[in-house]
Structures are given as structure tokens and as C-alpha cells.
Design a protein around this motif. Structure first.
Motif, PDB file in Angstrom:
ATOM      1  N   ALA A  18       0.881  -1.583   0.251  1.00 58.11           N
ATOM      2  CA  ALA A  18       0.083   0.291   0.164  1.00 58.11           C
ATOM      3  C   ALA A  18       0.680   1.700   0.344  1.00 58.11           C
ATOM      4  O   ALA A  18       0.558   1.930  -0.811  1.00 58.11           O
ATOM      5  CB  ALA A  18      -0.622   0.456   1.404  1.00 58.11           C
ATOM      6  N   TYR A  42      -3.752   9.345   4.676  1.00 56.84           N
ATOM      7  CA  TYR A  42      -3.435   7.678   4.024  1.00 56.84           C
ATOM      8  C   TYR A  42      -2.990   6.258   5.020  1.00 56.84           C
ATOM      9  O   TYR A  42      -2.881   4.870   5.030  1.00 56.84           O
ATOM     10  CB  TYR A  42      -3.310   7.523   2.625  1.00 56.84           C
ATOM     11  N   ILE A  46      -3.557   3.355   7.124  1.00 59.63           N
ATOM     12  CA  ILE A  46      -2.439   1.784   6.650  1.00 59.63           C
ATOM     13  C   ILE A  46      -1.712   1.359   8.388  1.00 59.63           C
ATOM     14  O   ILE A  46      -1.762   0.262   8.871  1.00 59.63           O
ATOM     15  CB  ILE A  46      -1.678   2.148   5.953  1.00 59.63           C
ATOM     16  N   THR A  96      -5.041  -1.031  -1.649  1.00 65.91           N
ATOM     17  CA  THR A  96      -5.504  -0.356  -1.009  1.00 65.91           C
ATOM     18  C   THR A  96      -6.990  -1.143  -0.546  1.00 65.91           C
ATOM     19  O   THR A  96      -7.279  -1.243   0.173  1.00 65.91           O
ATOM     20  CB  THR A  96      -6.656   0.602  -1.792  1.00 65.91           C
TER      21      THR A  96
END
Length: 125
Positions: A18, A42, A46, A96
Motif C-alpha cells: 500500500a 493514507y 495503513i 488499497t
């Protein structure tokens, strides 16, 4: 691996994919506070999924049934050329999607437990 054949928390290879997909998708310098904020959010998401108790399926447990073989071949025949031409976005979407799969499955299970009309056997599962 957990008892159910998966992982607790996002596995490191999934998180690495990712993160790498963001670098591959956006190879230049990220400009402006909005872009930097989105990338930071993001990365935070994660990172949170890695240390969470959210269960993730193992891709090793993916079973291809005999009756589904032609559908898989057809899907790959369509996906491979698309991935070749648009590798940056396909890599980002794929990594993702796996990173979000555990969270979405957990939310789905929670929503099914609280729904009226769900049998007691489904609530236990």
C-alpha cells in the motif's frame, strides 16, 4: 496467522504494498498542503490497520473452485492487459482494496449482527 487462517492486523507485506503504491502512483514531489495531507492520512490509516485487532484474510486460503475456473480465467484475461497499460492505478487500487478488506469485512459483520431478521446462528459466526 490467527486460528481462522488469517491475520490479526494488516500484514506487513500488505502495508508495504500500500505504501509503495502511493510512491508509484505519485512519483514526483507532492505539492500543496491538500496532497500532503491526503498522503499523510493514507499512511496513518495503513499504520493503524497494522496495529489494529482487525482480522485480515490470508491470500493463501483463497480457494478457486472448479466451477469458477472459467470466470477466473476470463477475469485475468481482462485484468492483465488493463494492469499492463495502467499499472500505477491498478497497483494502488489493488493494494488499497486488500488493506481495506479486513476493515470492510469487520464492519459488514457488525452491521449484520445488529440487523433485525438475522438468525442466532449468524450472530454466533
Amino acid at each position: 496467522d490467527s486460528k481462522v487462517g488469517g491475520f490479526v492486523g494488516l500484514p506487513t507485506p500488505g502495508a508495504a504494498a500500500a505504501m509503495a503504491s502511493v510512491s508509484y502512483l505519485l512519483p514526483g514531489t507532492i505539492e500543496g498542503p491538500l496532497g500532503a495531507g491526503l498522503v499523510a492520512a493514507y499512511m496513518f490509516l495503513i499504520s493503524f490497520l497494522m496495529v489494529s485487532l482487525v482480522p485480515f484474510s490470508s491470500l493463501k486460503k483463497l480457494k478457486l473452485r472448479r466451477e469458477n475456473q472459467w470466470a477466473v480465467v476470463l477475469l485475468l484475461a481482462i485484468l492483465v492487459p488493463f494492469a499492463w497499460k495502467y499499472s500505477r492505478i491498478v497497483f494502488f487500487i489493488g493494494s488499497t482494496a486488500y488493506a481495506m478488506s479486513g476493515l470492510s469485512q469487520s464492519l459488514w459483520r457488525l452491521s449484520r449482527r445488529g440487523s433485525p431478521g438475522v438468525s442466532p446462528a449468524e450472530k454466533v459466526a
